[in-house]
Design a protein around this motif. Structure first.
Motif, PDB file in Angstrom:
ATOM      1  N   SER A   1      79.196  20.104  21.192  1.00 21.11           N
ATOM      2  CA  SER A   1      77.781  19.762  20.983  1.00 21.11           C
ATOM      3  C   SER A   1      77.254  20.376  19.692  1.00 21.11           C
ATOM      4  O   SER A   1      76.468  19.739  18.979  1.00 21.11           O
ATOM      5  N   GLN A   2      77.707  21.572  19.338  1.00 21.54           N
ATOM      6  CA  GLN A   2      77.262  22.170  18.072  1.00 21.54           C
ATOM      7  C   GLN A   2      77.790  21.375  16.885  1.00 21.54           C
ATOM      8  O   GLN A   2      77.072  21.151  15.912  1.00 21.54           O
TER       9      GLN A   2
ATOM     10  N   ARG B   1      73.401  20.033  29.658  1.00 18.05           N
ATOM     11  CA  ARG B   1      72.915  20.882  28.574  1.00 18.05           C
ATOM     12  C   ARG B   1      73.441  20.392  27.220  1.00 18.05           C
ATOM     13  O   ARG B   1      72.700  20.323  26.238  1.00 18.05           O
ATOM     14  N   SER B   2      74.706  20.018  27.173  1.00 20.54           N
ATOM     15  CA  SER B   2      75.311  19.559  25.919  1.00 20.54           C
ATOM     16  C   SER B   2      74.712  18.237  25.459  1.00 20.54           C
ATOM     17  O   SER B   2      74.342  18.078  24.289  1.00 20.54           O
TER      18      SER B   2
ATOM     19  N   THR C   1      71.188  18.717  24.170  1.00 28.04           N
ATOM     20  CA  THR C   1      71.172  19.297  22.821  1.00 28.04           C
ATOM     21  C   THR C   1      71.350  18.212  21.765  1.00 28.04           C
ATOM     22  O   THR C   1      70.642  18.172  20.750  1.00 28.04           O
TER      23      THR C   1
END
Length: 189
Positions: free
Chosen positions: A64-65, A127-128, A131
């Motif tokens: 995800s980042q 959550r991912s 984001t």
């Protein structure tokens, strides 16, 4: 010594990410991760005392980042929401075809194959994706879209990318990306 430890940890996270993208969560054994990362056998429980689920959480965070970084970079080069949608979907297509249709999304298998083994693993998918969606929506809003419209377009873009990854991989044809790019860029204009 500390540099080698963190290097082994990072290699294991990257290897797990690749393997989950290729074969899914359940089909990936810790021995596969060790082999691909070339990390020593004891590294798994040293760096990931929570085992495979802890490693998966880290792999999802890395994915995800990386997605957010790519979105930020594409947004800096784009002049409209439609251009950002196109860049996002084309990147997913390029990654899939470059892997000969083997590597899909890291997060999807964690969601699809969830067995409620770990609360953290169960939560990481939402959550991912949140984001990634929030990053897209923020850029769409910065281009002048109303916040609700920006969120809807971001939801559709991520859902479209995930669907295109699955169908293109199954068909071994990137035509689903062409369809998503056409539909979503028209709606983003």
């Amino acid at each position: 010594m500390a540099g080698r430890r963190s290097d082994a940890r990072q290699k294991m996270v990257s290897a797990a990410r690749e393997l989950f993208r290729e074969q899914g969560y359940h089909a990936t054994a810790l021995s596969d991760v060790l082999k691909r990362s070339e990390a020593p056998r004891g590294s798994v429980y040293f760096h990931f005392p929570g085992g495979k689920s802890e490693l998966a959480v880290e792999a999802a965070a890395l994915h995800s980042q990386e997605q957010v970084d790519a979105i930020d970079s594409a947004a800096a080069a784009a002049t409209s929401p439609a251009e950002l949608v196109r860049a996002y979907l084309e990147r997913a297509r390029t990654n899939l075809t470059a892997s000969d249709y083997r590597q899909g999304c890291t997060i999807a298998p964690l969601v699809i194959e969830s067995t409620r083994d770990s609360d953290e693993l169960d939560a990481v998918g939402g959550r991912s994706f949140e984001t990634i969606i929030a990053a897209l929506a923020g850029h769409f809003a910065a281009f002048g879209m109303a916040p609700d419209d920006a969120r809807r377009l971001a939801d559709a873009t991520v859902a479209g990318a995930e669907g295109a990854l699955i169908t293109a991989r199954a068909l071994r044809d990137d035509a689903p990306f062409d369809a998503m790019i056409d539909v979503l860029t028209r709606s983003a204009s």
